[in-house]
Motif scaffolding. Structure first.
Motif, PDB file in Angstrom:
ATOM      1  N   TYR A 162      43.467  46.433  35.870  1.00 57.28           N
ATOM      2  CA  TYR A 162      42.024  46.302  36.048  1.00 57.28           C
ATOM      3  C   TYR A 162      41.692  45.194  37.042  1.00 57.28           C
ATOM      4  CZ  TYR A 162      41.649  49.343  32.003  1.00 57.28           C
ATOM      5  OH  TYR A 162      41.749  50.399  31.155  1.00 57.28           O
ATOM      6  N   LEU A 163      42.418  44.105  36.969  1.00 54.79           N
ATOM      7  CA  LEU A 163      42.158  43.002  37.889  1.00 54.79           C
ATOM      8  C   LEU A 163      42.516  43.375  39.327  1.00 54.79           C
ATOM      9  CD1 LEU A 163      43.488  40.010  35.773  1.00 54.79           C
ATOM     10  CD2 LEU A 163      41.114  40.554  36.297  1.00 54.79           C
ATOM     11  N   SER A 164      43.572  44.139  39.499  1.00 58.15           N
ATOM     12  CA  SER A 164      43.995  44.486  40.861  1.00 58.15           C
ATOM     13  C   SER A 164      42.995  45.408  41.542  1.00 58.15           C
ATOM     14  CB  SER A 164      45.387  45.125  40.835  1.00 58.15           C
ATOM     15  OG  SER A 164      45.357  46.359  40.154  1.00 58.15           O
ATOM     16  N   ARG A 165      42.210  46.128  40.771  1.00 59.31           N
ATOM     17  CA  ARG A 165      41.178  46.983  41.369  1.00 59.31           C
ATOM     18  C   ARG A 165      40.171  46.151  42.151  1.00 59.31           C
ATOM     19  NH1 ARG A 165      39.832  50.847  36.220  1.00 59.31           N
ATOM     20  NH2 ARG A 165      41.828  51.922  36.202  1.00 59.31           N
ATOM     21  N   ASN A 166      39.875  44.972  41.667  1.00 62.43           N
ATOM     22  CA  ASN A 166      38.883  44.092  42.299  1.00 62.43           C
ATOM     23  C   ASN A 166      39.502  43.131  43.305  1.00 62.43           C
ATOM     24  OD1 ASN A 166      36.761  45.130  40.749  1.00 62.43           O
ATOM     25  ND2 ASN A 166      37.296  43.806  39.040  1.00 62.43           N
ATOM     26  N   LEU A 167      40.810  43.085  43.362  1.00 63.80           N
ATOM     27  CA  LEU A 167      41.471  42.078  44.178  1.00 63.80           C
ATOM     28  C   LEU A 167      41.168  42.238  45.664  1.00 63.80           C
ATOM     29  CD1 LEU A 167      43.355  39.673  44.182  1.00 63.80           C
ATOM     30  CD2 LEU A 167      45.273  41.259  44.352  1.00 63.80           C
ATOM     31  N   GLU A 168      41.221  43.447  46.174  1.00 57.09           N
ATOM     32  CA  GLU A 168      40.995  43.671  47.602  1.00 57.09           C
ATOM     33  C   GLU A 168      39.602  43.204  48.024  1.00 57.09           C
ATOM     34  OE1 GLU A 168      42.702  44.327  51.004  1.00 57.09           O
ATOM     35  OE2 GLU A 168      43.742  44.866  49.157  1.00 57.09           O
ATOM     36  N   GLU A 169      38.601  43.570  47.248  1.00 54.42           N
ATOM     37  CA  GLU A 169      37.236  43.164  47.566  1.00 54.42           C
ATOM     38  C   GLU A 169      37.069  41.652  47.410  1.00 54.42           C
ATOM     39  OE1 GLU A 169      32.634  44.248  46.352  1.00 54.42           O
ATOM     40  OE2 GLU A 169      34.275  45.346  45.414  1.00 54.42           O
ATOM     41  N   PHE A 170      37.722  41.083  46.394  1.00 52.28           N
ATOM     42  CA  PHE A 170      37.678  39.636  46.170  1.00 52.28           C
ATOM     43  C   PHE A 170      38.252  38.900  47.386  1.00 52.28           C
ATOM     44  CE2 PHE A 170      39.795  35.777  44.608  1.00 52.28           C
ATOM     45  CZ  PHE A 170      38.730  35.121  44.033  1.00 52.28           C
ATOM     46  N   LEU A 171      39.385  39.371  47.871  1.00 50.67           N
ATOM     47  CA  LEU A 171      40.007  38.751  49.044  1.00 50.67           C
ATOM     48  C   LEU A 171      39.139  38.927  50.285  1.00 50.67           C
ATOM     49  CD1 LEU A 171      43.750  39.699  48.465  1.00 50.67           C
ATOM     50  CD2 LEU A 171      42.655  37.483  48.090  1.00 50.67           C
ATOM     51  N   SER A 172      38.464  40.059  50.384  1.00 53.49           N
ATOM     52  CA  SER A 172      37.563  40.308  51.505  1.00 53.49           C
ATOM     53  C   SER A 172      36.414  39.302  51.520  1.00 53.49           C
ATOM     54  CB  SER A 172      37.026  41.734  51.431  1.00 53.49           C
ATOM     55  OG  SER A 172      36.058  41.964  52.411  1.00 53.49           O
ATOM     56  N   VAL A 173      35.842  39.028  50.361  1.00 54.37           N
ATOM     57  CA  VAL A 173      34.777  38.028  50.263  1.00 54.37           C
ATOM     58  C   VAL A 173      35.316  36.667  50.690  1.00 54.37           C
ATOM     59  CG1 VAL A 173      33.263  36.783  48.662  1.00 54.37           C
ATOM     60  CG2 VAL A 173      33.477  39.266  48.502  1.00 54.37           C
ATOM     61  N   GLY A 174      36.516  36.351  50.253  1.00 50.87           N
ATOM     62  CA  GLY A 174      37.135  35.080  50.647  1.00 50.87           C
ATOM     63  C   GLY A 174      37.354  34.999  52.140  1.00 50.87           C
ATOM     64  N   SER A 178      29.689  33.418  49.994  1.00 54.23           N
ATOM     65  CA  SER A 178      30.350  32.940  48.772  1.00 54.23           C
ATOM     66  C   SER A 178      29.606  33.368  47.510  1.00 54.23           C
ATOM     67  CB  SER A 178      30.512  31.424  48.801  1.00 54.23           C
ATOM     68  OG  SER A 178      29.251  30.788  48.662  1.00 54.23           O
ATOM     69  N   LEU A 179      28.320  33.703  47.644  1.00 53.07           N
ATOM     70  CA  LEU A 179      27.558  34.161  46.473  1.00 53.07           C
ATOM     71  C   LEU A 179      28.111  35.493  45.949  1.00 53.07           C
ATOM     72  CD1 LEU A 179      23.909  33.270  47.550  1.00 53.07           C
ATOM     73  CD2 LEU A 179      25.421  32.033  45.977  1.00 53.07           C
ATOM     74  N   ASP A 180      28.815  36.236  46.812  1.00 55.72           N
ATOM     75  CA  ASP A 180      29.420  37.495  46.367  1.00 55.72           C
ATOM     76  C   ASP A 180      30.554  37.266  45.360  1.00 55.72           C
ATOM     77  OD1 ASP A 180      27.706  39.049  47.850  1.00 55.72           O
ATOM     78  OD2 ASP A 180      29.058  39.192  49.589  1.00 55.72           O
ATOM     79  N   PHE A 181      31.047  36.037  45.276  1.00 56.60           N
ATOM     80  CA  PHE A 181      32.093  35.733  44.293  1.00 56.60           C
ATOM     81  C   PHE A 181      31.572  35.855  42.865  1.00 56.60           C
ATOM     82  CE2 PHE A 181      34.343  33.238  47.689  1.00 56.60           C
ATOM     83  CZ  PHE A 181      35.502  33.982  47.667  1.00 56.60           C
ATOM     84  N   ALA A 182      30.275  35.748  42.674  1.00 51.40           N
ATOM     85  CA  ALA A 182      29.685  35.773  41.333  1.00 51.40           C
ATOM     86  C   ALA A 182      30.004  37.069  40.602  1.00 51.40           C
ATOM     87  CB  ALA A 182      28.175  35.573  41.416  1.00 51.40           C
ATOM     88  N   LYS A 183      30.046  38.178  41.313  1.00 49.13           N
ATOM     89  CA  LYS A 183      30.331  39.443  40.627  1.00 49.13           C
ATOM     90  C   LYS A 183      31.788  39.538  40.145  1.00 49.13           C
ATOM     91  CE  LYS A 183      30.815  41.925  45.000  1.00 49.13           C
ATOM     92  NZ  LYS A 183      30.247  42.966  45.825  1.00 49.13           N
ATOM     93  N   PHE A 184      32.638  38.648  40.641  1.00 50.82           N
ATOM     94  CA  PHE A 184      34.039  38.651  40.192  1.00 50.82           C
ATOM     95  C   PHE A 184      34.289  37.644  39.075  1.00 50.82           C
ATOM     96  CE2 PHE A 184      34.142  39.877  44.698  1.00 50.82           C
ATOM     97  CZ  PHE A 184      34.688  41.135  44.556  1.00 50.82           C
ATOM     98  N   ALA A 185      33.290  36.834  38.783  1.00 57.47           N
ATOM     99  CA  ALA A 185      33.467  35.778  37.785  1.00 57.47           C
ATOM    100  C   ALA A 185      33.852  36.348  36.428  1.00 57.47           C
ATOM    101  CB  ALA A 185      32.197  34.941  37.671  1.00 57.47           C
ATOM    102  N   GLN A 186      33.221  37.436  36.045  1.00 57.99           N
ATOM    103  CA  GLN A 186      33.526  38.035  34.739  1.00 57.99           C
ATOM    104  C   GLN A 186      34.935  38.618  34.727  1.00 57.99           C
ATOM    105  OE1 GLN A 186      31.710  37.673  32.094  1.00 57.99           O
ATOM    106  NE2 GLN A 186      33.121  38.805  30.816  1.00 57.99           N
ATOM    107  N   ALA A 187      35.319  39.266  35.820  1.00 53.91           N
ATOM    108  CA  ALA A 187      36.642  39.905  35.863  1.00 53.91           C
ATOM    109  C   ALA A 187      37.759  38.882  35.958  1.00 53.91           C
ATOM    110  CB  ALA A 187      36.717  40.867  37.042  1.00 53.91           C
ATOM    111  N   PHE A 188      37.598  37.887  36.831  1.00 53.58           N
ATOM    112  CA  PHE A 188      38.704  36.965  37.077  1.00 53.58           C
ATOM    113  C   PHE A 188      38.649  35.711  36.217  1.00 53.58           C
ATOM    114  CE2 PHE A 188      38.719  39.164  41.297  1.00 53.58           C
ATOM    115  CZ  PHE A 188      39.955  39.756  41.130  1.00 53.58           C
ATOM    116  N   GLY A 189      37.507  35.363  35.700  1.00 55.84           N
ATOM    117  CA  GLY A 189      37.400  34.135  34.909  1.00 55.84           C
ATOM    118  C   GLY A 189      38.005  34.261  33.525  1.00 55.84           C
ATOM    119  N   PRO A 190      37.279  34.881  32.582  1.00 58.27           N
ATOM    120  CA  PRO A 190      37.770  34.956  31.201  1.00 58.27           C
ATOM    121  C   PRO A 190      39.057  35.773  31.073  1.00 58.27           C
ATOM    122  CG  PRO A 190      35.435  35.501  31.310  1.00 58.27           C
ATOM    123  CD  PRO A 190      35.924  35.402  32.713  1.00 58.27           C
TER     124      PRO A 190
END
Length: 138
Positions: A19-31, A50-62
């Motif tokens: 599940y995390l790897s599904r978001n990884l590509e987009e996360f890296l793109s934002v970075g 950097s505000l686009d990182f907020a949508k990954f907070a739930q997936a990558f944080g907890p």
């Protein structure tokens, strides 16, 4: 039973990474977008990107903190198990060493007894020949 539980935990962790790897590509793109804007000196564009990182907070944080906790627990259990096995291996090695020493000493005692008996017989025969008790047949 612990091994089965560990395998289940590892399978759960592996499933979480899917599940995390599904978001990884987009996360890296934002970075990449954020870093490119910073490198170009566009601080406001970098802040907006950097505000686009907020949508990954739930997936990558907890999720990642839970995975890190689970991996740390697995590591701790595995370490304890390895240490226990190493301790058992050390005791077994020592016991087998003592057994091998005992067998070796037993074999050497039997061998030396036979050699000494042969030497005593040789000495007795040499004394008998010397005293003339046995005549040379040749």
């Amino acid at each position: 039973m612990a091994k089965a539980a560990d395998r289940v935990e590892l399978a759960r962790i592996e499933g979480s990474f899917k599940y995390l790897s599904r978001n990884l590509e987009e996360f890296l793109s934002v970075g990449d977008r954020t870093m490119a804007a910073l490198a170009d000196g566009r601080r406001e564009d970098a802040r907006i990107a950097s505000l686009d990182f907020a949508k990954f907070a739930q997936a990558f944080g907890p999720d990642l903190s839970e995975i890190r906790r689970a991996v740390a627990e697995l590591t701790e259990r595995s370490t304890r198990e390895v240490l226990a096995r190493e301790e058992l291996d050390t005791y077994l090695s020592f016991a087998f060493f003592l057994a091998a020493c005992g067998v070796g000493l037993g074999i050497s005692a039997v061998g030396s007894t036979r050699v000494i008996a042969g030497l005593r017989q040789l000495v007795a025969s040499a004394r008998a020949i010397e005293s003339g008790g046995i005549r040379n047949r040749w």
